[in-house]
Motif scaffolding. Structure first.
Motif, mmCIF file in Angstrom:
data_model
loop_
_atom_site.group_PDB
_atom_site.id
_atom_site.type_symbol
_atom_site.label_atom_id
_atom_site.label_comp_id
_atom_site.label_asym_id
_atom_site.label_seq_id
_atom_site.Cartn_x
_atom_site.Cartn_y
_atom_site.Cartn_z
ATOM 1 N N GLU A 141 16.136 -36.924 16.188
ATOM 2 C CA GLU A 141 17.077 -37.999 15.851
ATOM 3 C C GLU A 141 17.921 -37.616 14.639
ATOM 4 O O GLU A 141 19.131 -37.870 14.604
ATOM 5 N N TYR A 142 17.286 -36.986 13.678
ATOM 6 C CA TYR A 142 18.033 -36.498 12.520
ATOM 7 C C TYR A 142 18.985 -35.381 12.958
ATOM 8 O O TYR A 142 20.126 -35.297 12.505
ATOM 9 N N GLY A 143 18.519 -34.552 13.891
ATOM 10 C CA GLY A 143 19.361 -33.487 14.426
ATOM 11 C C GLY A 143 20.598 -34.035 15.115
ATOM 12 O O GLY A 143 21.695 -33.486 14.981
ATOM 13 N N GLU A 144 20.431 -35.125 15.863
ATOM 14 C CA GLU A 144 21.583 -35.748 16.527
ATOM 15 C C GLU A 144 22.585 -36.239 15.484
ATOM 16 O O GLU A 144 23.800 -36.090 15.661
ATOM 17 N N TYR A 145 22.085 -36.818 14.399
ATOM 18 C CA TYR A 145 22.957 -37.292 13.319
ATOM 19 C C TYR A 145 23.751 -36.134 12.703
ATOM 20 O O TYR A 145 24.947 -36.267 12.395
ATOM 21 N N LEU A 146 23.086 -34.987 12.568
ATOM 22 C CA LEU A 146 23.730 -33.826 11.954
ATOM 23 C C LEU A 146 24.654 -33.067 12.903
ATOM 24 O O LEU A 146 25.454 -32.242 12.464
ATOM 25 N N SER A 147 24.542 -33.336 14.193
ATOM 26 C CA SER A 147 25.165 -32.481 15.205
ATOM 27 C C SER A 147 26.670 -32.666 15.358
ATOM 28 O O SER A 147 27.308 -31.890 16.065
ATOM 29 N N THR A 148 27.241 -33.677 14.715
ATOM 30 C CA THR A 148 28.646 -33.992 14.993
ATOM 31 C C THR A 148 29.583 -32.833 14.643
ATOM 32 O O THR A 148 30.579 -32.609 15.331
ATOM 33 N N GLU A 149 29.272 -32.097 13.576
ATOM 34 C CA GLU A 149 30.113 -30.955 13.233
ATOM 35 C C GLU A 149 29.967 -29.852 14.274
ATOM 36 O O GLU A 149 30.944 -29.176 14.610
ATOM 37 N N CYS A 150 28.759 -29.667 14.802
ATOM 38 C CA CYS A 150 28.530 -28.638 15.820
ATOM 39 C C CYS A 150 29.323 -28.948 17.091
ATOM 40 O O CYS A 150 29.903 -28.050 17.718
ATOM 41 N N THR A 151 29.339 -30.219 17.465
ATOM 42 C CA THR A 151 29.927 -30.596 18.746
ATOM 43 C C THR A 151 31.441 -30.723 18.705
ATOM 44 O O THR A 151 32.067 -31.045 19.718
ATOM 45 N N THR A 152 32.055 -30.447 17.552
ATOM 46 C CA THR A 152 33.511 -30.329 17.557
ATOM 47 C C THR A 152 33.939 -29.056 18.285
ATOM 48 O O THR A 152 35.086 -28.956 18.734
ATOM 49 N N CYS A 153 33.022 -28.100 18.402
ATOM 50 C CA CYS A 153 33.327 -26.840 19.099
ATOM 51 C C CYS A 153 32.431 -26.621 20.319
ATOM 52 O O CYS A 153 32.899 -26.227 21.378
ATOM 53 N N HIS A 154 31.134 -26.864 20.175
ATOM 54 C CA HIS A 154 30.178 -26.577 21.248
ATOM 55 C C HIS A 154 30.041 -27.772 22.190
ATOM 56 O O HIS A 154 29.978 -28.918 21.738
ATOM 57 N N GLN A 155 29.988 -27.490 23.489
ATOM 58 C CA GLN A 155 29.936 -28.540 24.501
ATOM 59 C C GLN A 155 28.520 -29.093 24.643
ATOM 60 O O GLN A 155 27.568 -28.338 24.869
ATOM 61 N N MET A 208 20.528 -19.451 13.320
ATOM 62 C CA MET A 208 21.172 -20.163 12.215
ATOM 63 C C MET A 208 20.863 -19.514 10.869
ATOM 64 O O MET A 208 21.735 -19.409 9.998
ATOM 65 N N HIS A 209 19.627 -19.053 10.701
ATOM 66 C CA HIS A 209 19.289 -18.386 9.438
ATOM 67 C C HIS A 209 19.969 -17.024 9.342
ATOM 68 O O HIS A 209 20.276 -16.564 8.232
ATOM 69 N N ALA A 210 20.211 -16.375 10.479
ATOM 70 C CA ALA A 210 20.943 -15.112 10.462
ATOM 71 C C ALA A 210 22.381 -15.336 10.007
ATOM 72 O O ALA A 210 22.950 -14.519 9.273
ATOM 73 N N TYR A 211 22.980 -16.448 10.428
ATOM 74 C CA TYR A 211 24.304 -16.805 9.920
ATOM 75 C C TYR A 211 24.224 -17.152 8.428
ATOM 76 O O TYR A 211 25.064 -16.737 7.626
ATOM 77 N N LYS A 212 23.209 -17.903 8.068
ATOM 78 C CA LYS A 212 23.070 -18.347 6.675
ATOM 79 C C LYS A 212 22.919 -17.153 5.735
ATOM 80 O O LYS A 212 23.456 -17.156 4.613
ATOM 81 N N MET A 245 29.589 -20.257 7.160
ATOM 82 C CA MET A 245 29.888 -21.383 6.279
ATOM 83 C C MET A 245 29.075 -22.616 6.675
ATOM 84 O O MET A 245 28.477 -23.286 5.818
ATOM 85 N N MET A 246 29.046 -22.914 7.995
ATOM 86 C CA MET A 246 28.337 -24.102 8.457
ATOM 87 C C MET A 246 26.841 -23.990 8.182
ATOM 88 O O MET A 246 26.218 -24.921 7.671
ATOM 89 N N ALA A 247 26.256 -22.839 8.521
ATOM 90 C CA ALA A 247 24.815 -22.656 8.330
ATOM 91 C C ALA A 247 24.462 -22.647 6.847
ATOM 92 O O ALA A 247 23.371 -23.103 6.458
ATOM 93 N N GLY A 248 25.378 -22.135 6.013
ATOM 94 C CA GLY A 248 25.112 -22.070 4.587
ATOM 95 C C GLY A 248 24.962 -23.432 3.942
ATOM 96 O O GLY A 248 24.373 -23.557 2.858
ATOM 97 N N ARG A 249 25.478 -24.477 4.597
ATOM 98 C CA ARG A 249 25.371 -25.835 4.057
ATOM 99 C C ARG A 249 24.033 -26.491 4.394
ATOM 100 O O ARG A 249 23.704 -27.551 3.851
ATOM 101 N N LEU A 250 23.283 -25.900 5.326
ATOM 102 C CA LEU A 250 22.113 -26.573 5.886
ATOM 103 C C LEU A 250 20.811 -26.139 5.208
ATOM 104 O O LEU A 250 20.584 -24.957 4.956
ATOM 105 N N ALA A 251 19.953 -27.121 4.944
ATOM 106 C CA ALA A 251 18.607 -26.846 4.451
ATOM 107 C C ALA A 251 17.704 -26.474 5.626
ATOM 108 O O ALA A 251 18.051 -26.686 6.790
ATOM 109 N N ASP A 252 16.529 -25.944 5.329
ATOM 110 C CA ASP A 252 15.610 -25.499 6.382
ATOM 111 C C ASP A 252 15.251 -26.637 7.331
ATOM 112 O O ASP A 252 15.200 -26.456 8.559
ATOM 113 N N ASP A 253 14.991 -27.847 6.761
ATOM 114 C CA ASP A 253 14.596 -28.960 7.621
ATOM 115 C C ASP A 253 15.755 -29.433 8.488
ATOM 116 O O ASP A 253 15.551 -29.930 9.608
#
Length: 236
Positions: A163-177, A200-204, A215-223
């Motif tokens: 559920e938290y992932g769904e809340y965070l996903s809006t930036e991802c879904t501007t590009c990914h279907q 994601m950690h490889a990007y981070k 840039m996107m992954a760098g903003r995210l914490a592990d959880d």
């Protein structure tokens, strides 16, 4: 690898060299593939303005789910392959070009196949140029770069909150279907959680080279990464 034949041998031979140099894997000669493709062009269009003919257009074919288009009348064999979860990855495309009816019984495709692995590789390289751009998305299959990242066991063991992932996903879904359809940007639904977390950690850590994803992954914490992995992994 049963159906992939010669191209998979070539792919395996090239991949070790490509990965060691951290360069994109070449699967064939796209310029020559444009010439070989003329035998396919009787039924299939590709490129700007391509539309369905006797067969569906082939733009964005790589990593696209089989039988994606609602406005094309597919054979029952292809629809069955769709229900079985088949995706047009390199192996299945090569198999289909080798002999369509061997891979998909009941297909309407009246084509004997290309017996020469070089012809198939070149056609696939040509079609690849109309899928995700290897220069812009170097990690997109099949031009994948070897990516390695080591994470502490406790990070890999995190159970994310979908559920938290769904809340965070809006930036991802501007590009990914969300529906898993491939439109030139890699599909991220249905991933195994560990694969998603590692990517994601490889990007981070800037191991994977895509600057926007870094840039996107760098903003995210592990959880938060774990939550996104749980959310997208649950989607089909």
């Amino acid at each position: 690898m049963r159906y992939a034949g010669g191209i998979m041998v070539i792919w395996a031979a090239l991949s070790s060299a490509a990965w060691s140099d951290e360069t994109a894997l070449q699967i064939g000669d796209a310029a020559r593939g444009a010439e070989v493709f003329q035998v396919c062009a009787q039924c299939h269009q590709v490129g700007e303005g391509a539309s369905h003919g006797t067969g569906p257009h082939l733009n964005g074919i790589f990593d696209r789910k089989v039988a994606q288009f609602d406005d094309f009348d597919y054979s029952q064999g292809i629809l069955r392959a769709r229900r079985d979860g088949m995706v047009w990855d390199l192996e299945h495309l090569d198999a289909y070009l080798t002999n369509p009816k061997t891979l998909v019984s009941g297909t309407n495709m009246e084509f004997a196949g290309l017996s020469d692995p070089k012809d198939r590789g070149d056609v696939l390289a040509y079609l690849r140029s109309f899928s995700a751009n290897p220069q812009n998305i170097p990690e997109a299959a099949p031009t994948a770069l070897k990516q390695e990242v080591e994470l502490p066991p406790e990070v890999l063991a995190m159970v994310g909150d979908p559920e938290y992932g769904e809340y965070l996903s809006t930036e991802c879904t501007t590009c990914h279907q969300l529906d898993g359809d491939y439109d030139g940007i890699p599909v991220i639904t249905g991933w195994l959680a560990e694969d998603f977390v590692l990517a994601m950690h490889a990007y981070k850590q800037k191991i994977r080279p895509h600057p926007v994803m870094q840039m996107m992954a760098g903003r995210l914490a592990d959880d938060e990464i774990a939550a996104l992995a749980a959310y997208f992994g649950a989607l089909e």
